[in-house]
Design a protein around this motif. Sequence first.
Motif, PDB file in Angstrom:
ATOM      1  N   THR A  85      86.023 -24.707 114.847  1.00  0.00           N
ATOM      2  CA  THR A  85      86.380 -24.347 113.467  1.00  0.00           C
ATOM      3  C   THR A  85      85.364 -24.862 112.458  1.00  0.00           C
ATOM      4  O   THR A  85      85.420 -24.493 111.289  1.00  0.00           O
ATOM      5  CB  THR A  85      87.760 -24.913 113.104  1.00  0.00           C
ATOM      6  N   ILE A 126      80.378 -17.680 114.841  1.00  0.00           N
ATOM      7  CA  ILE A 126      81.009 -16.789 113.871  1.00  0.00           C
ATOM      8  C   ILE A 126      82.076 -15.876 114.469  1.00  0.00           C
ATOM      9  O   ILE A 126      83.081 -15.576 113.811  1.00  0.00           O
ATOM     10  CB  ILE A 126      79.932 -15.972 113.116  1.00  0.00           C
ATOM     11  N   MET A 129      85.507 -17.511 114.727  1.00  0.00           N
ATOM     12  CA  MET A 129      85.958 -17.818 113.374  1.00  0.00           C
ATOM     13  C   MET A 129      86.466 -16.565 112.669  1.00  0.00           C
ATOM     14  O   MET A 129      87.518 -16.574 112.021  1.00  0.00           O
ATOM     15  CB  MET A 129      84.826 -18.456 112.560  1.00  0.00           C
ATOM     16  N   LEU A 130      85.727 -15.474 112.790  1.00  0.00           N
ATOM     17  CA  LEU A 130      86.153 -14.223 112.162  1.00  0.00           C
ATOM     18  C   LEU A 130      87.445 -13.710 112.787  1.00  0.00           C
ATOM     19  O   LEU A 130      88.317 -13.189 112.091  1.00  0.00           O
ATOM     20  CB  LEU A 130      85.050 -13.172 112.280  1.00  0.00           C
ATOM     21  N   ASP A 134      89.257 -17.794 109.754  1.00  0.00           N
ATOM     22  CA  ASP A 134      89.129 -19.131 109.178  1.00  0.00           C
ATOM     23  C   ASP A 134      87.970 -19.854 109.860  1.00  0.00           C
ATOM     24  O   ASP A 134      87.708 -19.640 111.042  1.00  0.00           O
ATOM     25  CB  ASP A 134      90.421 -19.925 109.386  1.00  0.00           C
ATOM     26  N   GLY A 135      87.276 -20.702 109.129  1.00  0.00           N
ATOM     27  CA  GLY A 135      86.202 -21.492 109.711  1.00  0.00           C
ATOM     28  C   GLY A 135      85.210 -21.938 108.657  1.00  0.00           C
ATOM     29  O   GLY A 135      85.178 -21.410 107.535  1.00  0.00           O
ATOM     30  N   SER A 174      82.422 -14.358 103.804  1.00  0.00           N
ATOM     31  CA  SER A 174      83.329 -15.140 102.964  1.00  0.00           C
ATOM     32  C   SER A 174      84.666 -14.445 102.741  1.00  0.00           C
ATOM     33  O   SER A 174      85.727 -15.085 102.770  1.00  0.00           O
ATOM     34  CB  SER A 174      82.672 -15.440 101.614  1.00  0.00           C
ATOM     35  N   VAL A 178      85.671 -17.163 106.261  1.00  0.00           N
ATOM     36  CA  VAL A 178      84.726 -18.148 106.782  1.00  0.00           C
ATOM     37  C   VAL A 178      83.804 -18.606 105.655  1.00  0.00           C
ATOM     38  O   VAL A 178      83.134 -17.787 105.026  1.00  0.00           O
ATOM     39  CB  VAL A 178      83.899 -17.576 107.946  1.00  0.00           C
ATOM     40  N   ARG A 179      83.781 -19.892 105.401  1.00  0.00           N
ATOM     41  CA  ARG A 179      82.916 -20.446 104.352  1.00  0.00           C
ATOM     42  C   ARG A 179      81.608 -20.936 104.955  1.00  0.00           C
ATOM     43  O   ARG A 179      81.615 -21.670 105.937  1.00  0.00           O
ATOM     44  CB  ARG A 179      83.611 -21.598 103.631  1.00  0.00           C
TER      45      ARG A 179
END
Length: 248
Positions: A85, A126, A129-130, A134-135, A174, A178-179
């Motif tokens: 994460t 990525i 996370m996608l 979230d991540g 974003s 995911v930031r």
Amino acid sequence: MSRLKHHRAVVTGAGAGIGRAIAQRLAEEGAKVVVNDLLAESAEATVALISKAGGTAIASPGDVSNPQDVDQAYRLCEDTWGHCTLAVNNAGIVHQARLAELDLADWDRMIAVHLRGCFIGCRRAIGPMLEAGDGVIVNIASQLGQIGGIELTHYSAAKAGIIGLTKSLAREVSAQGVRVNAVAPGPINTELVRALSKDWQAAKAAELPLGRFGEPEDVAATVAFLASDDAKIYVGQTLGPNSGDVML
């Protein structure tokens, strides 16, 4: 502190210096950490320090420019705790030479470790996370990627590339939860900086408004902030713990 207890992190280049401080800080704040480093003994040493302090970490030695080695670190995280994460792409090297005397092999290795390694890490992190929506990804750049550095053309170019990669990826992901942000430290008291010439170090220290280099823990604190919900609206940013070398 436990503000990062929800995170399962992969930190590259965490066997010493800034990377070790990042891994330790994340673990102190509750994250579970996969410690990557090119040198297995260095990765294990960081794990031992984290474990001694009551944190949770495992070692995954490997070369970040090798996709198989990077995949190994992420698979270890997935098999042990679940998908990563929090990805911190920190691994780096340093080499000093003026461009006119710079060997192609030194240029290629610098780009491979810093920019290629960051790309491979981001690409591996990525997907899951996608899928989760979230991540957090934090890429370690440098203030020299913003202003350039004498006898460090290849290093500066690689770090500038990381800043561009960070901004572009942030625009891509974003809205999907995911930031992605970067940290661009100034000169930090690490083995890498101490490997540069004394003349370079003295000249750089004289340029700094603060008058001194930072410590690895200063960078680690910035990464921990970006990893936390306190930074929930930070997107595509480049934060600068740099002793005033760059002011934006």
